[in-house]
Design an enzyme around this catalytic site. Sequence first.
Site, PDB file in Angstrom:
ATOM      1  N   HIS A 192       0.852   5.140   1.159  1.00 57.41           N
ATOM      2  CA  HIS A 192       0.172   6.156   1.965  1.00 57.41           C
ATOM      3  C   HIS A 192       0.242   7.503   1.241  1.00 57.41           C
ATOM      4  O   HIS A 192       1.318   7.920   0.798  1.00 57.41           O
ATOM      5  CB  HIS A 192       0.892   6.358   3.308  1.00 57.41           C
ATOM      6  CG  HIS A 192       0.797   5.228   4.267  1.00 57.41           C
ATOM      7  ND1 HIS A 192      -0.126   5.194   5.288  1.00 57.41           N
ATOM      8  CD2 HIS A 192       1.535   4.089   4.394  1.00 57.41           C
ATOM      9  CE1 HIS A 192       0.046   4.084   6.009  1.00 57.41           C
ATOM     10  NE2 HIS A 192       1.050   3.403   5.486  1.00 57.41           N
ATOM     11  N   HIS A 213       0.840  -1.193   0.000  1.00 64.74           N
ATOM     12  CA  HIS A 213       0.000   0.000   0.000  1.00 64.74           C
ATOM     13  C   HIS A 213       0.878   1.246   0.000  1.00 64.74           C
ATOM     14  O   HIS A 213       1.954   1.258   0.596  1.00 64.74           O
ATOM     15  CB  HIS A 213      -0.959   0.019   1.192  1.00 64.74           C
ATOM     16  CG  HIS A 213      -0.289  -0.209   2.508  1.00 64.74           C
ATOM     17  ND1 HIS A 213       0.095  -1.465   2.948  1.00 64.74           N
ATOM     18  CD2 HIS A 213       0.080   0.641   3.496  1.00 64.74           C
ATOM     19  CE1 HIS A 213       0.651  -1.367   4.139  1.00 64.74           C
ATOM     20  NE2 HIS A 213       0.668  -0.095   4.490  1.00 64.74           N
TER      21      HIS A 213
HETATM   22  P1  AMP Z   1       1.436   0.338   7.517  1.00 64.44           P
HETATM   23  O1  AMP Z   1       1.650   0.506   9.002  1.00 64.44           O
HETATM   24  O2  AMP Z   1       2.339   1.160   6.655  1.00 64.44           O
HETATM   25  O3  AMP Z   1       1.415  -1.125   7.125  1.00 64.44           O
HETATM   26  O4  AMP Z   1      -0.012   0.943   7.239  1.00 64.44           O
HETATM   27  C1  AMP Z   1      -1.175   0.199   7.414  1.00 64.44           C
HETATM   28  C2  AMP Z   1      -2.290   1.197   7.535  1.00 64.44           C
HETATM   29  O5  AMP Z   1      -3.498   0.525   7.321  1.00 64.44           O
HETATM   30  C3  AMP Z   1      -2.380   1.880   8.891  1.00 64.44           C
HETATM   31  O6  AMP Z   1      -2.211   3.287   8.732  1.00 64.44           O
HETATM   32  C4  AMP Z   1      -3.781   1.513   9.384  1.00 64.44           C
HETATM   33  O7  AMP Z   1      -4.418   2.572  10.057  1.00 64.44           O
HETATM   34  C5  AMP Z   1      -4.493   1.150   8.097  1.00 64.44           C
HETATM   35  N1  AMP Z   1      -5.590   0.202   8.209  1.00 64.44           N
HETATM   36  C6  AMP Z   1      -5.573  -0.993   8.841  1.00 64.44           C
HETATM   37  N2  AMP Z   1      -6.777  -1.591   8.705  1.00 64.44           N
HETATM   38  C7  AMP Z   1      -7.559  -0.766   7.979  1.00 64.44           C
HETATM   39  C8  AMP Z   1      -8.905  -0.818   7.505  1.00 64.44           C
HETATM   40  N3  AMP Z   1      -9.706  -1.872   7.752  1.00 64.44           N
HETATM   41  N4  AMP Z   1      -9.378   0.220   6.783  1.00 64.44           N
HETATM   42  C9  AMP Z   1      -8.585   1.284   6.522  1.00 64.44           C
HETATM   43  N5  AMP Z   1      -7.308   1.387   6.933  1.00 64.44           N
HETATM   44  C10 AMP Z   1      -6.796   0.394   7.651  1.00 64.44           C
END
Ligand code: AMP
Length: 131
Positions: A99, A97
């Site tokens: 950001h 993903h």
């Molecule tokens: P990372 O820490 O870079 O892997 O980012 C993962 C991101 O996914 C975090 O910022 C979480 O807040 C976000 N996240 C986790 N679960 C969900 C969800 N169900 N819907 C939207 N965002 C999510």
Amino acid sequence: MCIFCSIADGSIPAHKIYEDDHIVAFLDIAQVTKGHTLVIPKRHYEHFLACDNELLSYLMLKAQIIGNHIMNKTGAKGMHILSNINEAAGQSVAHFHVHLIPRYDAQDACQIHFAQSEPQDLAILAKQLAV
Ligand code: AMP
Ligand code: ZN
């Protein structure tokens, strides 16, 4: 199944702001700043470095378009575009993903600090890392 695969196939709800056959962009559930968005491929790749080349190119082009759109809609003054790779870098969801984190000013809730570690011999390092 991975949580972002479930968001991609619609079996888990998310606040999607863009979707096509290959990618989805949706609001991060924990908004670091207003408009914080994640852009993901629908196909599962663990992280940026493991993603298929063509799909990665496509996703990054879309991330640019969506990033510009978010800047225009929110009035943000800046943006971080970043992708964490593996736990050591803070990756908590093992589905690639990107950001998109709008920045409103240097005092908003997003704080990214680049501290300098021990000095390196840059000539040696550049030779070691030359591609
Ligand atoms: P990372 O820490 O870079 O892997 O980012 C993962 C991101 O996914 C975090 O910022 C979480 O807040 C976000 N996240 C986790 N679960 C969900 C969800 N169900 N819907 C939207 N965002 C999510
Ligand atoms: Zn997945």
